[in-house]
Design a protein around this motif. Structure first.
Motif, PDB file in Angstrom:
ATOM      1  N   UNK A   1      -8.229  15.667  38.561  1.00 43.75           N
ATOM      2  CA  UNK A   1      -9.022  14.705  37.799  1.00 43.75           C
ATOM      3  C   UNK A   1      -8.147  13.922  36.827  1.00 43.75           C
ATOM      4  N   UNK A   2      -8.373  12.631  36.774  1.00 44.64           N
ATOM      5  CA  UNK A   2      -7.792  11.743  35.787  1.00 44.64           C
ATOM      6  C   UNK A   2      -8.900  10.809  35.312  1.00 44.64           C
ATOM      7  N   UNK A   3      -8.647  10.082  34.250  1.00 49.51           N
ATOM      8  CA  UNK A   3      -9.687   9.217  33.700  1.00 49.51           C
ATOM      9  C   UNK A   3     -10.196   8.222  34.738  1.00 49.51           C
ATOM     10  N   UNK A   4      -9.294   7.703  35.569  1.00 51.16           N
ATOM     11  CA  UNK A   4      -9.700   6.679  36.528  1.00 51.16           C
ATOM     12  C   UNK A   4     -10.419   7.247  37.745  1.00 51.16           C
ATOM     13  N   UNK A   5     -10.363   8.585  37.937  1.00 48.17           N
ATOM     14  CA  UNK A   5     -10.994   9.181  39.114  1.00 48.17           C
ATOM     15  C   UNK A   5     -12.234  10.004  38.782  1.00 48.17           C
ATOM     16  N   UNK A   6     -12.280  10.635  37.600  1.00 52.77           N
ATOM     17  CA  UNK A   6     -13.385  11.532  37.274  1.00 52.77           C
ATOM     18  C   UNK A   6     -14.162  11.110  36.031  1.00 52.77           C
ATOM     19  N   UNK A   7     -13.944   9.891  35.575  1.00 56.19           N
ATOM     20  CA  UNK A   7     -14.640   9.409  34.381  1.00 56.19           C
ATOM     21  C   UNK A   7     -15.128   7.999  34.654  1.00 56.19           C
ATOM     22  N   UNK A   8     -16.399   7.744  34.354  1.00 58.52           N
ATOM     23  CA  UNK A   8     -16.982   6.418  34.573  1.00 58.52           C
ATOM     24  C   UNK A   8     -16.630   5.519  33.393  1.00 58.52           C
ATOM     25  N   UNK A   9     -15.518   4.799  33.508  1.00 65.90           N
ATOM     26  CA  UNK A   9     -15.055   3.937  32.429  1.00 65.90           C
ATOM     27  C   UNK A   9     -16.017   2.781  32.169  1.00 65.90           C
ATOM     28  N   UNK A  10     -16.698   2.337  33.220  1.00 57.88           N
ATOM     29  CA  UNK A  10     -17.599   1.193  33.069  1.00 57.88           C
ATOM     30  C   UNK A  10     -18.754   1.512  32.122  1.00 57.88           C
ATOM     31  N   UNK A  11     -19.114   2.784  32.032  1.00 57.87           N
ATOM     32  CA  UNK A  11     -20.198   3.182  31.140  1.00 57.87           C
ATOM     33  C   UNK A  11     -19.834   2.887  29.687  1.00 57.87           C
ATOM     34  N   UNK A  12     -18.572   3.149  29.319  1.00 57.57           N
ATOM     35  CA  UNK A  12     -18.111   2.883  27.954  1.00 57.57           C
ATOM     36  C   UNK A  12     -17.922   1.389  27.711  1.00 57.57           C
ATOM     37  N   UNK A  13     -17.519   0.670  28.753  1.00 58.85           N
ATOM     38  CA  UNK A  13     -17.353  -0.773  28.606  1.00 58.85           C
ATOM     39  C   UNK A  13     -18.693  -1.457  28.352  1.00 58.85           C
ATOM     40  N   UNK A  14     -19.754  -0.912  28.947  1.00 61.85           N
ATOM     41  CA  UNK A  14     -21.089  -1.492  28.767  1.00 61.85           C
ATOM     42  C   UNK A  14     -21.706  -1.065  27.441  1.00 61.85           C
ATOM     43  N   UNK A  15     -21.568   0.216  27.086  1.00 61.55           N
ATOM     44  CA  UNK A  15     -22.287   0.771  25.941  1.00 61.55           C
ATOM     45  C   UNK A  15     -21.449   0.925  24.683  1.00 61.55           C
ATOM     46  N   UNK A  16     -20.126   0.777  24.824  1.00 58.14           N
ATOM     47  CA  UNK A  16     -19.262   1.115  23.703  1.00 58.14           C
ATOM     48  C   UNK A  16     -19.021   2.612  23.670  1.00 58.14           C
ATOM     49  N   UNK A  17     -18.127   3.052  22.795  1.00 57.11           N
ATOM     50  CA  UNK A  17     -17.798   4.470  22.730  1.00 57.11           C
ATOM     51  C   UNK A  17     -18.800   5.180  21.822  1.00 57.11           C
ATOM     52  N   UNK A  18     -19.790   5.809  22.442  1.00 54.97           N
ATOM     53  CA  UNK A  18     -20.810   6.559  21.727  1.00 54.97           C
ATOM     54  C   UNK A  18     -20.923   7.953  22.332  1.00 54.97           C
ATOM     55  N   UNK A  19     -21.171   8.956  21.468  1.00 56.48           N
ATOM     56  CA  UNK A  19     -21.198  10.355  21.906  1.00 56.48           C
ATOM     57  C   UNK A  19     -22.592  10.926  21.683  1.00 56.48           C
ATOM     58  N   UNK A  20     -23.115  11.557  22.724  1.00 52.22           N
ATOM     59  CA  UNK A  20     -24.445  12.167  22.675  1.00 52.22           C
ATOM     60  C   UNK A  20     -24.313  13.679  22.795  1.00 52.22           C
ATOM     61  N   UNK A  21     -25.094  14.400  21.976  1.00 50.66           N
ATOM     62  CA  UNK A  21     -25.126  15.863  22.035  1.00 50.66           C
ATOM     63  C   UNK A  21     -26.475  16.290  22.603  1.00 50.66           C
ATOM     64  N   UNK A  22     -26.444  17.157  23.600  1.00 46.02           N
ATOM     65  CA  UNK A  22     -27.679  17.656  24.196  1.00 46.02           C
ATOM     66  C   UNK A  22     -28.522  18.370  23.136  1.00 46.02           C
ATOM     67  N   UNK A  23     -29.850  18.220  23.194  1.00 47.94           N
ATOM     68  CA  UNK A  23     -30.692  18.983  22.259  1.00 47.94           C
ATOM     69  C   UNK A  23     -30.567  20.483  22.509  1.00 47.94           C
ATOM     70  N   UNK A  24     -30.627  21.225  21.440  1.00 49.27           N
ATOM     71  CA  UNK A  24     -30.449  22.672  21.541  1.00 49.27           C
ATOM     72  C   UNK A  24     -31.728  23.334  22.058  1.00 49.27           C
ATOM     73  N   UNK A  25     -31.575  24.175  23.062  1.00 49.36           N
ATOM     74  CA  UNK A  25     -32.725  24.869  23.646  1.00 49.36           C
ATOM     75  C   UNK A  25     -33.136  26.034  22.758  1.00 49.36           C
ATOM     76  N   UNK A  26     -34.396  26.393  22.842  1.00 49.70           N
ATOM     77  CA  UNK A  26     -34.900  27.509  22.043  1.00 49.70           C
ATOM     78  C   UNK A  26     -34.214  28.804  22.458  1.00 49.70           C
ATOM     79  N   UNK A  27     -33.797  29.570  21.484  1.00 48.68           N
ATOM     80  CA  UNK A  27     -33.186  30.858  21.767  1.00 48.68           C
ATOM     81  C   UNK A  27     -31.698  30.811  22.044  1.00 48.68           C
ATOM     82  N   UNK A  28     -31.100  29.602  22.135  1.00 49.30           N
ATOM     83  CA  UNK A  28     -29.655  29.498  22.371  1.00 49.30           C
ATOM     84  C   UNK A  28     -28.883  29.948  21.134  1.00 49.30           C
TER      85      UNK A  28
END
Length: 739
Positions: free
Chosen positions: A91-118
């Motif tokens: 894996x490299x950035x150009x093969x395993x990372x969708x660069x176009x997603x960042x080009x469209x949305x900018x560099x933003x980071x999302x954290x999954x909501x925490x499940x109950x009991x985790x």
């Protein structure tokens, strides 16, 4: 016919002679090379060939030993082992990372909501909180291009109480998982007894891994991120200061080289730890190990344990850290060690004995300036190696440990921020930091490449580039009151600026709720007079990176500031010598109120100050960009809510970058800060809540920065001959002396 046969026979013999002469030598050479290669292979299998194998038998003769076993692995076997850990090992950035997603949305980071009991460990909570507090966080997955799971993956040792089971099934149920694409996984511990492999116990797919103790064979360059191993007590923000005092001389300390830690009697890592006692001399090299750890250590104790345990108790670990030039950082069960960060903070130059370790943030940090990389198999060479390093290099190494500690490692927030910035630089390669920016003060976190990718454009690199600021500045006047008279201070201020030979343009930032007066109401000047409509409710608009500002130097002014042209010019000349700092007139100070356990704010004129307010101050225009894009939305919202404190926050930011105080310059003897009879400034100062708000702001800012970045100073710069009783004609800035 006979003659023909004779010629054929002669030609045939000649061919054989030529073949024997030329071909034979080649055959002999091939045999020689084959024999030599065979001998070298045999030597490699016997390596290391210690001179004193009798005294180092446990370390030199290692049938099936862990270190040599890894060294003897063929490239094919190493590849197979790596692919067992990461199925997508290529894996490299150009093969395993969708660069176009960042080009469209900018560099933003999302954290999954925490499940109950985790269950979430304290360390992982700090990581998640650091991301949520960053300027890149978004609660909307549709706005993100990088995703972080709420499942705690830091400790993947199956014997640990922090181990989370059934991670594979959990992540496969995530609709955004997509085989890990555009995901980032954090990990501190992997594998378990006895092999401690890098297997995380679940399929990471195409996710990037930010991991401690990364083996070079498993690390996927420019895709994964190697992070340091940090303890549960590591602070989330701020962090402790480094222990090196400025210009600490002499550079060498009481001890040359120290180590104090566990001795593993069996299993992986035991070979290195078992050999450490050979370099201990009890004088300038202190190398101590103890067998007392684990539940069944006495079952495996050897003849040396009692003696080692006794010697171990004679020394205090903190005392050794404080008083040693070099600190040995050998591998443990895994490649990383808590001692790595402890040594950096203590300005004790780390000497690494951890073969195959991909050092933290090695993609951007030049570790050759701060650590000595040893070889586990050449332990006896370490003392002579560190003794040969001269004092100048030792001092440079120690100073660089402090820079790296403070810039990237002193808190979990900085470790997380560095990880995110490295990934961002990979995505937006056309606006990424170069190696100099990462390895020079103030460090990559304070250098925003969206402003510029050229070091010459940043004020803190002028000295390295051999540059001096251009002798021109922009006057930026913050106007909040209506223009009703030609005798108002703002008119006089514009005229004083226009007379300066260094002023290139004047910008009026009109933040008044009244309409902007027509151009004919303003004085005519030889300089461009530019008007910008500000945002009335946005106090941060004072420090927006306006495109209209064309000079590096900015003179920020309140509309009611009273300054002469000479005062302006003198302050600018001072700033040219300190282009990375705030240079100006009105000074304020902070103090620690022990009775309240809070920071206090004072406007009293004393011998000390820690802030120069931006009502009359020079600074570099880059700080506009940094103020707008580095600071979080929460602090900007506080400024807008209180309509206050933006000048204090700018001082916090510049001091955090430079680690230095602002610079106060002199003013007229009878100068007093005047207050407008009309306008919001009088209202603000008359408001009893104004002062309280500023005290609250200081504590809020200190909390966000994680420490108090403001630095106290007693320096004030005056013009030459300012106080001398000589003829006024000899003075360059004459009207500064006059009342």
């Amino acid at each position: 016919m006979q003659a023909r046969k004779k010629y054929i026979s002669i030609a045939f013999c000649a061919c054989w002679l030529l073949l024997f002469y030329f071909g034979g030598s080649q055959i002999r050479q091939l045999k020689f090379l084959a024999r030599r290669q065979s001998e070298e292979t045999a030597m490699a299998r016997r390596w290391p060939a210690w001179d004193d194998q009798a005294s180092l038998k446990s370390f030199a003769e290692q049938p099936g030993g862990d270190v040599d076993a890894r060294l003897r692995e063929s490239p094919r076997l190493k590849k197979e082992n790596r692919e067992m850990v990461y199925k997508d090992s290529r894996c490299r950035m150009e093969t395993c990372f969708d660069l176009s997603l960042c080009e469209k949305r900018g560099f933003r980071v999302y954290i999954y909501p925490q499940a109950k009991g985790d269950k979430v460990s304290e360390s992982y909570q700090k990581i998640l909180a650091s991301i949520q507090g960053s300027r890149y966080y978004t609660p909307d997955p549709q706005q993100a291009c990088l995703f972080v799971m709420s499942i705690d993956t830091l400790d993947r040792d199956q014997l640990s109480l922090q181990y989370i089971h059934d991670v594979d099934n959990k992540i496969q149920s995530f609709p955004l998982w997509n085989n890990g694409r555009n995901h980032l996984i954090f990990n501190l511990y992997s594998g378990t007894w006895p092999d401690y492999t890098e297997d995380l116990g679940f399929d990471v797919g195409q996710a990037m891994v930010a991991k401690a103790s990364f083996y070079m064979e498993s690390y996927r360059p420019h895709f994964d991120v190697s992070i340091p191993l940090f303890s549960r007590e590591h602070p989330q923000k701020g962090g402790g200061k480094g222990w090196l005092l400025n210009n600490n001389v002499p550079p060498r300390r009481k001890y040359l080289l120290v180590f104090k830690g566990k001795r593993y009697l069996t299993g992986i890592g035991s070979d290195t730890r078992n050999a450490l006692h050979h370099i201990h001399n009890g004088k300038d090299i202190i190398s101590l190990t103890t067998c007392k750890h684990g539940k069944d250590w006495e079952k495996h104790k050897d003849s040396r344990c009692d003696r080692d345990n006794l010697e171990y108790e004679k020394y205090d670990y903190q005392e050794l850290l404080h008083n040693s030039t070099f600190c040995l950082v050998p591998r443990g069960r895994r490649l990383g060690s808590f001692r790595f960060l402890e040594s950096l903070q203590a300005a004790c130059i780390p000497v690494l004995l951890s073969n195959g370790w991909e050092l933290p943030f090695s993609e951007v940090i030049d570790w050759s300036k701060a650590v000595v990389v040893g070889d586990e198999r050449l332990l006896l060479q370490v003392p002579s190696t560190v003794r040969s390093i001269d004092n100048d290099k030792i001092l440079a190494f120690r100073q660089h440990t402090q820079f790296l500690w403070d810039a990237y490692f002193s808190s979990v927030e900085k470790i997380v921020s560095t990880t995110l910035e490295i990934i961002k630089d990979r995505i937006f390669t056309h606006v990424s930091r170069n190696k100099l920016m990462w390895n020079k003060l103030p460090g990559g976190l304070f250098v925003l490449p969206q402003y510029s990718t050229h070091t010459a454009d940043f004020p803190f690199y002028y000295l390295d580039e051999g540059l001096t600021p251009k002798k021109e500045f922009t006057g930026l006047i913050y106007a909040v009151s209506p223009l009703v008279s030609q005798s108002q201070p703002i008119i006089k201020l514009i005229l004083a600026l226009a007379k300066s030979k260094y002023c290139a343009q004047i910008i009026i930032l009109w933040n008044c709720d009244k309409p902007l007066p027509p151009r004919g109401k303003w004085p005519s000047t030889r300089l461009p007079l530019i008007f910008i409509r500000g945002e009335r409710k946005a106090m941060s608009s004072r420090f927006f990176p306006y495109d209209a500002i064309t000079t590096d130097a900015v003179l920020s002014l309140d509309e009611d500031t009273v300054l002469s042209t000479n005062e302006i010019d003198f302050a600018f000349i001072v700033w040219c010598s300190f282009p990375d700092r705030i240079v100006g007139y009105p000074a304020r100070s902070h103090f620690w109120d022990s009775s309240k356990g809070l920071w206090g704010y004072t406007s009293k004129w004393t011998n000390e100050y820690s802030m120069v307010l931006t009502g009359a101050a020079f600074y570099h225009r880059y700080y506009h960009h940094l103020f707008t894009h580095y600071l979080p939305i929460s602090l900007h919202a506080l400024l807008d809510q209180t309509a206050n404190c933006e000048d204090i926050l700018m001082n916090f930011l510049v001091s955090a970058v430079t680690k230095l105080p602002s610079i106060k310059v002199t003013q007229k003897k009878q100068y007093k800060e005047t207050l407008m009879q009309q306008g919001s400034k009088t209202t603000l100062w008359a408001n009893p809540d104004h002062f309280t708000q500023r005290q609250n702001c200081i504590n809020t800012f200190a909390s966000w920065f994680g420490s108090m970045p403001l630095v106290q100073s007693q320096l004030r710069l005056d013009p030459v001959l300012f106080k001398d009783q000589v003829s006024i004609l000899r003075k360059k800035y004459r009207d500064i002396e006059r009342p």
